[in-house]
Structure formats: structure tokens, C-alpha cells
Motif scaffolding. Structure first.
Motif, PDB file in Angstrom:
ATOM      1  N   GLN A 139      17.576 -22.830  -3.024  1.00  0.00           N
ATOM      2  CA  GLN A 139      16.364 -23.500  -3.477  1.00  0.00           C
ATOM      3  C   GLN A 139      16.332 -23.555  -5.003  1.00  0.00           C
ATOM      4  N   SER A 140      16.717 -22.453  -5.655  1.00  0.00           N
ATOM      5  CA  SER A 140      16.736 -22.430  -7.120  1.00  0.00           C
ATOM      6  C   SER A 140      17.692 -23.473  -7.674  1.00  0.00           C
ATOM      7  N   SER A 141      18.869 -23.598  -7.055  1.00  0.00           N
ATOM      8  CA  SER A 141      19.832 -24.587  -7.543  1.00  0.00           C
ATOM      9  C   SER A 141      19.301 -26.000  -7.370  1.00  0.00           C
ATOM     10  N   SER A 142      18.586 -26.243  -6.257  1.00  0.00           N
ATOM     11  CA  SER A 142      18.002 -27.576  -6.035  1.00  0.00           C
ATOM     12  C   SER A 142      16.922 -27.881  -7.069  1.00  0.00           C
ATOM     13  N   VAL A 143      16.128 -26.875  -7.422  1.00  0.00           N
ATOM     14  CA  VAL A 143      15.097 -27.060  -8.441  1.00  0.00           C
ATOM     15  C   VAL A 143      15.737 -27.403  -9.782  1.00  0.00           C
ATOM     16  N   LEU A 144      16.778 -26.674 -10.140  1.00  0.00           N
ATOM     17  CA  LEU A 144      17.415 -26.864 -11.443  1.00  0.00           C
ATOM     18  C   LEU A 144      18.055 -28.239 -11.586  1.00  0.00           C
ATOM     19  N   LYS A 145      18.435 -28.849 -10.473  1.00  0.00           N
ATOM     20  CA  LYS A 145      19.042 -30.171 -10.538  1.00  0.00           C
ATOM     21  C   LYS A 145      18.054 -31.230 -11.027  1.00  0.00           C
ATOM     22  N   PHE A 146      16.749 -30.933 -10.935  1.00  0.00           N
ATOM     23  CA  PHE A 146      15.727 -31.870 -11.417  1.00  0.00           C
ATOM     24  C   PHE A 146      15.479 -31.704 -12.921  1.00  0.00           C
ATOM     25  N   PHE A 147      16.038 -30.657 -13.534  1.00  0.00           N
ATOM     26  CA  PHE A 147      15.813 -30.400 -14.946  1.00  0.00           C
ATOM     27  C   PHE A 147      16.829 -31.176 -15.800  1.00  0.00           C
ATOM     28  N   PRO A 148      16.463 -31.519 -17.033  1.00  0.00           N
ATOM     29  CA  PRO A 148      17.449 -32.074 -17.968  1.00  0.00           C
ATOM     30  C   PRO A 148      18.565 -31.060 -18.199  1.00  0.00           C
ATOM     31  N   GLU A 149      19.729 -31.540 -18.552  1.00  0.00           N
ATOM     32  CA  GLU A 149      20.908 -30.668 -18.659  1.00  0.00           C
ATOM     33  C   GLU A 149      20.674 -29.484 -19.593  1.00  0.00           C
ATOM     34  N   ARG A 150      20.143 -29.739 -20.774  1.00  0.00           N
ATOM     35  CA  ARG A 150      19.965 -28.652 -21.740  1.00  0.00           C
ATOM     36  C   ARG A 150      18.991 -27.598 -21.218  1.00  0.00           C
ATOM     37  N   VAL A 155      18.004 -22.171 -18.910  1.00  0.00           N
ATOM     38  CA  VAL A 155      17.437 -21.337 -17.843  1.00  0.00           C
ATOM     39  C   VAL A 155      18.523 -20.467 -17.216  1.00  0.00           C
ATOM     40  N   MET A 156      19.713 -21.036 -17.002  1.00  0.00           N
ATOM     41  CA  MET A 156      20.792 -20.266 -16.385  1.00  0.00           C
ATOM     42  C   MET A 156      21.229 -19.106 -17.281  1.00  0.00           C
ATOM     43  N   VAL A 157      21.241 -19.319 -18.600  1.00  0.00           N
ATOM     44  CA  VAL A 157      21.564 -18.220 -19.517  1.00  0.00           C
ATOM     45  C   VAL A 157      20.529 -17.112 -19.376  1.00  0.00           C
ATOM     46  N   ARG A 158      19.257 -17.493 -19.281  1.00  0.00           N
ATOM     47  CA  ARG A 158      18.181 -16.491 -19.145  1.00  0.00           C
ATOM     48  C   ARG A 158      18.317 -15.720 -17.835  1.00  0.00           C
ATOM     49  N   ILE A 159      18.656 -16.426 -16.754  1.00  0.00           N
ATOM     50  CA  ILE A 159      18.820 -15.747 -15.461  1.00  0.00           C
ATOM     51  C   ILE A 159      19.960 -14.739 -15.536  1.00  0.00           C
ATOM     52  N   ALA A 160      21.065 -15.150 -16.151  1.00  0.00           N
ATOM     53  CA  ALA A 160      22.250 -14.295 -16.219  1.00  0.00           C
ATOM     54  C   ALA A 160      22.024 -13.065 -17.086  1.00  0.00           C
ATOM     55  N   THR A 161      21.112 -13.165 -18.062  1.00  0.00           N
ATOM     56  CA  THR A 161      20.866 -12.031 -18.971  1.00  0.00           C
ATOM     57  C   THR A 161      19.560 -11.311 -18.646  1.00  0.00           C
ATOM     58  N   LEU A 162      18.910 -11.688 -17.570  1.00  0.00           N
ATOM     59  CA  LEU A 162      17.637 -11.072 -17.191  1.00  0.00           C
ATOM     60  C   LEU A 162      17.892  -9.664 -16.666  1.00  0.00           C
ATOM     61  N   SER A 207      29.847 -29.557  -8.264  1.00  0.00           N
ATOM     62  CA  SER A 207      30.917 -29.167  -9.179  1.00  0.00           C
ATOM     63  C   SER A 207      30.674 -29.653 -10.609  1.00  0.00           C
ATOM     64  N   SER A 208      30.125 -30.861 -10.770  1.00  0.00           N
ATOM     65  CA  SER A 208      29.914 -31.387 -12.124  1.00  0.00           C
ATOM     66  C   SER A 208      28.840 -30.589 -12.865  1.00  0.00           C
ATOM     67  N   ILE A 209      27.748 -30.249 -12.180  1.00  0.00           N
ATOM     68  CA  ILE A 209      26.686 -29.447 -12.798  1.00  0.00           C
ATOM     69  C   ILE A 209      27.194 -28.039 -13.066  1.00  0.00           C
ATOM     70  N   GLU A 210      27.938 -27.493 -12.125  1.00  0.00           N
ATOM     71  CA  GLU A 210      28.501 -26.147 -12.271  1.00  0.00           C
ATOM     72  C   GLU A 210      29.345 -26.059 -13.538  1.00  0.00           C
ATOM     73  N   THR A 211      30.196 -27.050 -13.761  1.00  0.00           N
ATOM     74  CA  THR A 211      31.063 -27.059 -14.938  1.00  0.00           C
ATOM     75  C   THR A 211      30.247 -27.136 -16.221  1.00  0.00           C
ATOM     76  N   SER A 212      29.218 -27.981 -16.218  1.00  0.00           N
ATOM     77  CA  SER A 212      28.376 -28.143 -17.401  1.00  0.00           C
ATOM     78  C   SER A 212      27.663 -26.838 -17.750  1.00  0.00           C
ATOM     79  N   VAL A 213      27.106 -26.172 -16.731  1.00  0.00           N
ATOM     80  CA  VAL A 213      26.376 -24.921 -16.960  1.00  0.00           C
ATOM     81  C   VAL A 213      27.315 -23.848 -17.505  1.00  0.00           C
ATOM     82  N   LEU A 214      28.477 -23.698 -16.872  1.00  0.00           N
ATOM     83  CA  LEU A 214      29.419 -22.662 -17.305  1.00  0.00           C
ATOM     84  C   LEU A 214      29.950 -22.935 -18.710  1.00  0.00           C
TER      85      LEU A 214
END
Length: 331
Positions: A139-150, A155-162, A207-214
Motif C-alpha cells: 500500500q505504501s508503494s502504491s501511495v508513493l507512486k502518486f507523488f512527484p519523483e523528488r 520520503v524514502m530517504v526518511r523511511i530508511a533513516t527513521l 523497476s523504473s521507480i525503484e531505480t530512480s529511488v535508489l
């Protein structure tokens, strides 16, 4: 639960009648309600034999089960406090009974991803991250797909360092959602967030979003990106499963789903699948793959994600040891 299990549950609910079925639905998770509702909507006609088999199995299994205690939560609290004392017990209790005091956030699980994204769009990335770690990774990944890339990447950086969520922060999150948090200051820090939840959410993205986030995380913190990747298990990592684990996986996967997932698989993954099937089943699967026409890449990735969910469930059950770290196209 596989597709047949969901259909059997739907048959049982329809056999109970509307009022009884409604009472059962009250005790289910949002995703369970959705899956059962879809199964009921699809079901047009069922043979009397299958209905009889479902009811017989339910009757047999229900007679073999019993309620040990009236309130599981209160029971485990009492036992742990007597055994360990209040301080040590409370540290464990919040981990065992997690989420009971985040009712405002829990309500998001009943909303579609687009609505949740709209609700959170203007919030600070730290607030969004703290909310999303309470939701299921898909569900979280589906929500994030609606967000602009930046914004998504931040948000993903914040989750990883939370590093956990303080009681006051939990209260703030619920106020954002116009809910009042019960329990006051008695709640202890919840151990949510971190590298593993971030990896699980990224695993559910295309895969395309995954690459961009990483790539974004790697630019900000290369070590953090590597730790996330070490916790990710991708479809290509299936090659690392031992034969016993792979056979356990194949027992849980529907043939049609497997065919679509394998349309985008490497030759090595396909051979791993064939190797862990009977020769007749492997030959049939080869023929089905060859005869199947082009499939949208989005459909392939969706089936691969479903297969990875099964892998993670089997890993949680100890049946599999895991290792390793869109536009529509056709494959």
C-alpha cells in the motif's frame, strides 16, 4: 492464502447469509475484506459438491479449535509483567501488540492509494514517512507512486533513516489525520522505520521507480543505499533459493501467475523452475510459455511482485531461507 483458499472462504461467507457474513467482515483486515469481496463478485455459480466440501471442512476444523483466553492482549500483558516486571515487559509489549494506539493511521488502510496520497501530498516528508511505515509495504508503494519523483525520493530517504517513533510523534500523526490518540504518554517508542521497511516498500515499486529511488538515495548516502539493497529480495534473487525452498514456493503459485511472471524472467530463473518440477509439468510449462503471446511488462511485474509476497510469507514461516539483497512494454 492462495486463490482457492480465498474462494473457499467466499463460499463459506455466502453460505452464512448476509447478517452473519457482515459480523465476520467486522473482524477482518482491509485487504482481506477487499480480496473476499472481489472473490464473491466473481463467483457466479458453484457446484453443490464444492459447497458441501467447504462446509464439511469448516465444520471439521472448527470443532478442533477452541478459545484459550478471552482477551489475548490482556493475557500476554499480564503474563509478561509477572515474569519480567513492568519495565522490561513494557518494552516487549509494544513490539508484540503494535499498532493498537494508532487508530487514525489505521483508518488509512481502508482508503485507496490515490486518496491517501492526496491527503499526505502537502505534508512534510518526515510526517509522510512516519505514516507510511504503519501501512503494508504494497500500500505504501502504491501511495508513493502518486507523488512527484523528488518528493517520493525524499520520503524514502526518511523511511530508511527513521529510527523509531516517539509517543509525541504518534500523537502528532493522528492529529494530522483529525484523530485523537488514545493512551496518552504511556505509549513507548515504536520500533518502526529503518532500512528493512524501506527495502520492502521499494521491492513493491516498478523497476523504473525503484531505480530512480535508489539512485537518489545513493547520491545522498551511498552506504545507506547499499544497506537497503542488501535487504531487498528481487525476482532475480530467486536463483539463490535452494531446491527445497523453491519447491515450497512452486506449491503456492498458481500456474497462470507463474507463466506470466516467467515471461520476463532470465533463462537461469526459468531453468531453476523447470528443474524443481516433474518432467511432465516442466514440459507443459515450457509449451505454455512458448504458446503465450506478448504480455505487458506491467502485468509481468505485478505477477512477480505477488510471487515475491509468497516468498516473504514462506520465509516468515521458516519454509524458505532468503538471501541477497512504468510504461507498458511487451516481453
Amino acid at each position: 492464502m492462495d486463490d482457492k483458499g480465498v474462494e473457499d472462504a467466499a463460499i463459506l461467507l455466502m453460505s452464512l447469509g448476509e447478517e452473519e457474513a457482515a459480523e465476520v467482515f467486522k473482524h477482518l483486515e482491509p485487504k482481506e475484506v477487499q480480496h473476499l469481496g472481489e472473490a464473491i463478485a466473481r463467483m457466479k455459480a458453484v457446484t453443490k459438491e464444492r459447497i458441501g466440501n467447504v462446509l464439511d471442512r469448516f465444520a471439521k476444523e472448527s470443532t478442533e479449535m477452541g478459545v484459550l483466553v478471552a482477551d489475548n492482549d490482556e493475557y500476554i500483558k499480564a503474563v509478561l509483567r509477572k515474569a519480567l516486571g513492568d519495565d522490561k515487559a513494557n518494552l516487549l509489549i509494544d513490539r508484540i501488540i503494535q499498532g493498537s494506539d494508532v487508530t487514525g493511521i489505521e483508518s488509512l488502510k481502508w482508503m485507496d492509494a490515490g486518496s491517501v496520497a492526496e491527503l499526505l501530498r502537502n505534508e512534510h516528508p518526515q510526517i509522510v514517512a512516519a505514516i507510511l511505515v504503519h501501512l503494508d509495504p504494497d500500500q505504501s508503494s502504491s501511495v508513493l507512486k502518486f507523488f512527484p519523483e523528488r518528493q517520493r525520493n525524499e520520503v524514502m530517504v526518511r523511511i530508511a533513516t527513521l529510527d523509531g517513533i516517539q509517543p509525541s510523534a504518534l500523537k502528532d500523526l493522528n492529529e494530522v489525520l483529525s484523530k485523537v490518540l488514545a493512551g496518552g504518554q504511556q505509549i513507548r517508542k515504536s520500533s518502526l522505520g529503518g532500512v528493512k521497511p524501506a527495502a520492502e516498500i521499494i521491492n513493491m515499486m516498478g523497476s523504473s521507480i525503484e531505480t530512480s529511488v535508489l539512485d537518489y538515495i545513493r547520491e545522498a548516502d551511498g552506504d545507506l543505499a547499499q544497506r537497503i539493497m542488501d535487504n531487498m529480495f528481487t525476482f532475480d534473487d530467486l536463483i539463490k533459493l535452494d531446491d527445497k525452498g523453491f519447491q515450497s514456493l512452486l506449491k503456492e503459485v498458481q500456474t497462470e501467475s507463474l507463466i506470466i511472471a516467467l515471461k520476463g524472467a532470465s533463462p537461469e530463473i526459468r531453468e531453476k523452475v523447470f528443474k524443481n518440477m516433474s518432467s511432465r509439468a516442466a514440459e507443459t510449462l515450457r509449451e505454455d510459455l512458448e504458446s503465450r503471446g506478448p504480455v505487458k511488462l506491467s502485468e509481468v511485474e505485478a505477477e512477480q511482485k505477488e510471487l515475491l509476497k509468497i516468498v516473504r510469507r514462506l520465509a516468515d514461516e521458516g519454509q524458505i531461507v532468503m538471501g541477497g539483497g512504468g510504461d507498458d512494454e511487451y516481453v
